[in-house]
Write an enzyme that holds these catalytic residues in place. Structure first.
Site, PDB file in Angstrom:
ATOM      1  N   HIS A 235       0.833  -1.207   0.000  1.00 13.58           N
ATOM      2  CA  HIS A 235       0.000   0.000   0.000  1.00 13.58           C
ATOM      3  C   HIS A 235       0.870   1.261   0.000  1.00 13.58           C
ATOM      4  O   HIS A 235       0.683   2.164  -0.838  1.00 13.58           O
ATOM      5  CB  HIS A 235      -0.910  -0.020   1.235  1.00 13.58           C
ATOM      6  CG  HIS A 235      -1.787   1.186   1.374  1.00 13.58           C
ATOM      7  ND1 HIS A 235      -3.105   1.192   1.009  1.00 13.58           N
ATOM      8  CD2 HIS A 235      -1.538   2.434   1.841  1.00 13.58           C
ATOM      9  CE1 HIS A 235      -3.632   2.383   1.239  1.00 13.58           C
ATOM     10  NE2 HIS A 235      -2.688   3.162   1.752  1.00 13.58           N
ATOM     11  N   GLU A 236       1.810   1.329   0.935  1.00 10.01           N
ATOM     12  CA  GLU A 236       2.639   2.530   1.034  1.00 10.01           C
ATOM     13  C   GLU A 236       3.551   2.683  -0.182  1.00 10.01           C
ATOM     14  O   GLU A 236       3.850   3.794  -0.610  1.00 10.01           O
ATOM     15  CB  GLU A 236       3.460   2.499   2.335  1.00 10.01           C
ATOM     16  CG  GLU A 236       2.617   2.468   3.608  1.00 10.01           C
ATOM     17  CD  GLU A 236       1.558   3.558   3.694  1.00 10.01           C
ATOM     18  OE1 GLU A 236       1.737   4.633   3.067  1.00 10.01           O
ATOM     19  OE2 GLU A 236       0.546   3.344   4.385  1.00 10.01           O
TER      20      GLU A 236
ATOM     21  N   HIS B  48       1.663   4.503  -2.837  1.00 11.52           N
ATOM     22  CA  HIS B  48       1.750   5.959  -2.659  1.00 11.52           C
ATOM     23  C   HIS B  48       3.089   6.475  -3.183  1.00 11.52           C
ATOM     24  O   HIS B  48       3.150   7.503  -3.872  1.00 11.52           O
ATOM     25  CB  HIS B  48       1.661   6.307  -1.168  1.00 11.52           C
ATOM     26  CG  HIS B  48       0.271   6.356  -0.617  1.00 11.52           C
ATOM     27  ND1 HIS B  48      -0.737   7.100  -1.191  1.00 11.52           N
ATOM     28  CD2 HIS B  48      -0.267   5.776   0.485  1.00 11.52           C
ATOM     29  CE1 HIS B  48      -1.841   6.974  -0.460  1.00 11.52           C
ATOM     30  NE2 HIS B  48      -1.593   6.165   0.550  1.00 11.52           N
TER      31      HIS B  48
ATOM     32  N   HIS C 106       3.505   6.693  -6.914  1.00 13.92           N
ATOM     33  CA  HIS C 106       2.671   7.773  -7.458  1.00 13.92           C
ATOM     34  C   HIS C 106       3.471   9.082  -7.454  1.00 13.92           C
ATOM     35  O   HIS C 106       3.375   9.889  -8.385  1.00 13.92           O
ATOM     36  CB  HIS C 106       1.408   7.921  -6.614  1.00 13.92           C
ATOM     37  CG  HIS C 106       0.366   8.809  -7.221  1.00 13.92           C
ATOM     38  ND1 HIS C 106      -0.707   9.278  -6.501  1.00 13.92           N
ATOM     39  CD2 HIS C 106       0.216   9.327  -8.465  1.00 13.92           C
ATOM     40  CE1 HIS C 106      -1.476  10.027  -7.280  1.00 13.92           C
ATOM     41  NE2 HIS C 106      -0.922  10.074  -8.476  1.00 13.92           N
TER      42      HIS C 106
END
Length: 649
Positions: free
Chosen positions: A440-441, A444, A447
């Protein structure tokens, strides 16, 4: 090429910051006074100033979260008023606003930068009379201080509690890797210490057989930081006043001006739809769990502190599976390297370990290369420690952009988690949930790191609407359940044997175990947050609102000592106020994108993944996310994909 992470003198930091801010103020005034009217002559230098301030201040902000000491607290708290005053002065500078309004732009990126800047100036009250501007400045300063106080109170309360257990029978079911962290020897006697640090807390709540201790630990966690009640009242009053000064009925209405969602009604309808869809299935899941606890241990008064313990036992019985079976296969270092390998293959990049200054010995740093050229840098700080605040997050530091001298700047980011630390005998081993968190991190991070935008204020995660910023993180985490992905790094830390297919299949099979209960919990948080910011709740009104919402979301009685709001750092110490719904809102995009890129054999369809990189990751905030998504797949994301992801519809 990249900045070195270092702060030489914490004591002098606020003064050095003040000097930098005074210099930047002078440079901004000079730009306003200049005859220049072109984008290149005004906006390019302004964005370089933003970058310079971020490069200077982010290390302190980051250090205060990951290596918290009285010295970092003092420097950070002394810096907040300086920053708040500076940002208020800039965001309410009418002459600067008028200068930007009149600029000539030539590209879509330039127009987007000015469009967002003009919007933000108006939302900051640039057109307000002087006395209202001054009040807004006071509010912003006080909000910064309150958020920091909330976070510090929570950290202090978390670190202040210890549960000491002497009887080995009370810890008999706890996995050896977690137990070794809890085990202590004092005066020749062995005891076990559990804290409110997340790895320790979860270990006992999930595997601790003594119900009285689970209740005690749960109560301590749910009643942390009671002093935050007053902080919450102040934050809510200040945010309500701020919204009304700017001409909005509520903070929720104000917040939506920068979001993907169109209206308050749309947000509430979306959340209530999710609750209605999930509630029947969630009730079935809970009834099954209560019946299991009663049959197994005669539990008649099933409570919240029983959920994790009996969920894990039921999961093991139902699927012949629990976390202890997979944890030995998820050695932190191997998982990280496996993730980097997957991202490399998915997006045609490579990662190269580098030895550079960091804030702690366990931090790992990698340069990112694309077509043989360095394109970014990423730092991983993955293990829990006392001086580190709980949770997991990505923090951006440097940003990809082209400055006024036509120099390219490269991006960097920090990925921070709180996994069980390694010991002298056992490496850091991850639960599968931890693996998902890491993915998940990383979503980020890429991105931000994969941006190819030339304008800083819309590059990476900058300028991205808050309710879609979770899209790339959730997209990547979905792959952490796929067999083809997991088998790349799931090897037993002792035997080095790969995880066998039946166990890999169990992870996927159990993915949506009690998923409806999880959705109801997220909806509860989201409704509470959003409705809380639709009015100005104070004192007991806050609890009453939460109690009202729980009538439709909580399937178990909630004890009166449970003051969840006192620890709700996302909205009171983070950026999620009136925006916690973003997790589910963005999940519609992430679920739809995931199914578009999924290949059961290889794990992903590389061609589609390249399109995702090109249209979503490379583009930052150059356009609204819904527009970028449409350009990628030629259609809107389907809400049905979210229900499909959770196997509810």
């Amino acid at each position: 090429m990249f900045q070195h992470f270092q702060i030489e003198n914490l004591q002098d930091f606020p003064q050095e910051l003040q000097t930098l801010l005074e210099k930047q103020t002078q440079e901004i005034e000079a730009l306003i006074a200049s005859p220049h009217q072109s984008y290149e002559q005004i906006m390019k230098p302004l964005q370089s100033l933003d970058e310079a301030l971020s490069l200077f201040f982010t290390p302190l902000s980051h250090l205060n979260s990951v290596m918290n000491t009285p010295q970092t607290q003092e420097a950070y708290e002394a810096s907040l008023p300086l920053l708040s005053k500076f940002h208020s002065h800039i965001s309410q500078n009418l002459a600067l606003f008028q200068k930007i309004e009149s600029l000539q732009t030539h590209t879509q990126e330039e127009r987007r930068v000015c469009e967002l800047d003009i919007r933000d100036f108006r939302l900051a009250g640039v057109n307000l009379p002087k006395e209202k501007k001054e009040r807004l400045e006071e509010i912003q300063l006080k909000l910064s201080e309150c958020s920091n106080a909330f976070s510090q109170n929570l950290l202090n309360a978390t670190n202040a509690y210890e549960l000491i257990i002497h009887n080995p029978e009370d810890v008999a079911e706890i996995p050896s890797s977690d137990l070794s962290l809890a085990k202590e020897e004092l005066k020749g006697e062995i005891h076990y210490k559990f804290t409110l640090q997340m790895p320790s807390y979860l270990a006992y709540m999930t595997y601790g057989s003594n119900r009285a201790y689970r209740k005690e630990l749960s109560k301590a966690y749910a009643s942390r930081a009671p002093e935050n009640a007053k902080v919450i009242d102040e934050i809510l009053a200040l945010k309500d006043e701020k919204a009304k000064l700017l001409g909005f009925h509520s903070y929720a209405e104000y917040a939506l001006q920068t979001r993907d969602a169109n209206s308050q009604e749309e947000v509430l309808a979306f959340l209530n739809h999710l609750a209605n869809e999930a509630r029947p299935k969630a009730k079935e899941e809970l009834d099954e769990l209560k019946a299991f606890a009663k049959a197994l241990d005669g539990i008649e008064d099933f409570a919240g502190y029983d959920v994790a313990y009996y969920s894990e036992k039921l999961k093991k019985e139902k699927f012949q599976f629990d976390d202890t079976m997979t944890k030995p296969y998820f050695e932190q270092e191997r998982v990280l390297l496996g993730l980097l390998e997957i991202v490399s293959e998915l997006f045609d990049v490579t990662f190269s370990a580098v030895d550079v200054p960091t804030w702690h010995a366990c931090v790992k740093v990698f340069d990112i290369l694309e077509n043989g050229n360095i394109s970014g840098r990423i730092y991983f700080d993955l293990e829990a420690r006392e001086e580190k605040r709980g949770g997991a997050w990505m923090n951006d530091w440097e940003t990809h952009f082209i400055d006024e001298n036509n120099q390219k700047h490269l991006p960097s980011a920090f990925v921070v988690c709180n996994f069980s630390p390694s010991t002298n005998t056992t490496p850091s081993l991850l639960r599968h949930d931890d693996v998902v968190t890491l993915f998940h991190e990383m979503g980020h991070a890429i991105h931000h790191l994969f941006s190819r935008v030339e304008e800083r204020s819309i590059s990476g995660i900058n300028g991205v609407a808050w309710d879609v910023v979770e899209f790339p993180s959730q997209f990547l985490e979905n792959f952490a359940y796929e067999e083809a992905i997991l088998k790349r790094f799931a090897f037993h830390y002792q035997t080095k044997e790969p995880m066998q297919q039946p166990l890999l299949a169990k992870i996927k099979e159990t993915k949506n175990y009690q998923a409806a209960l999880g959705i109801l919990r997220q909806v509860e948080f989201s409704l509470f947050d959003f409705e809380l910011h639709q009015g100005c709740y104070q004192g007991e009104e806050v609890q009453k609102l939460l109690d009202t919402i729980r009538q439709k979301t909580a399937l178990l009685p909630v004890p009166s000592y449970n003051k969840f709001q006192h620890g709700f750092a996302h909205i009171f110490a983070g950026g999620y106020a009136a925006g916690y719904y973003s997790y589910k809102w963005a999940e519609v995009l992430s679920a739809d994108a995931f199914f578009s890129c999924l290949n059961p054999t290889s794990g992903f369809q590389k061609e589609q993944a390249q399109g995702y990189k090109e249209h979503i990751l490379n583009k930052g905030a150059t356009k609204e996310m819904s527009t970028l998504y449409q350009e990628w797949l030629g259609r809107k994301a389907k809400v049905e994909s979210l229900m499909r992801l959770y196997e509810i519809a």
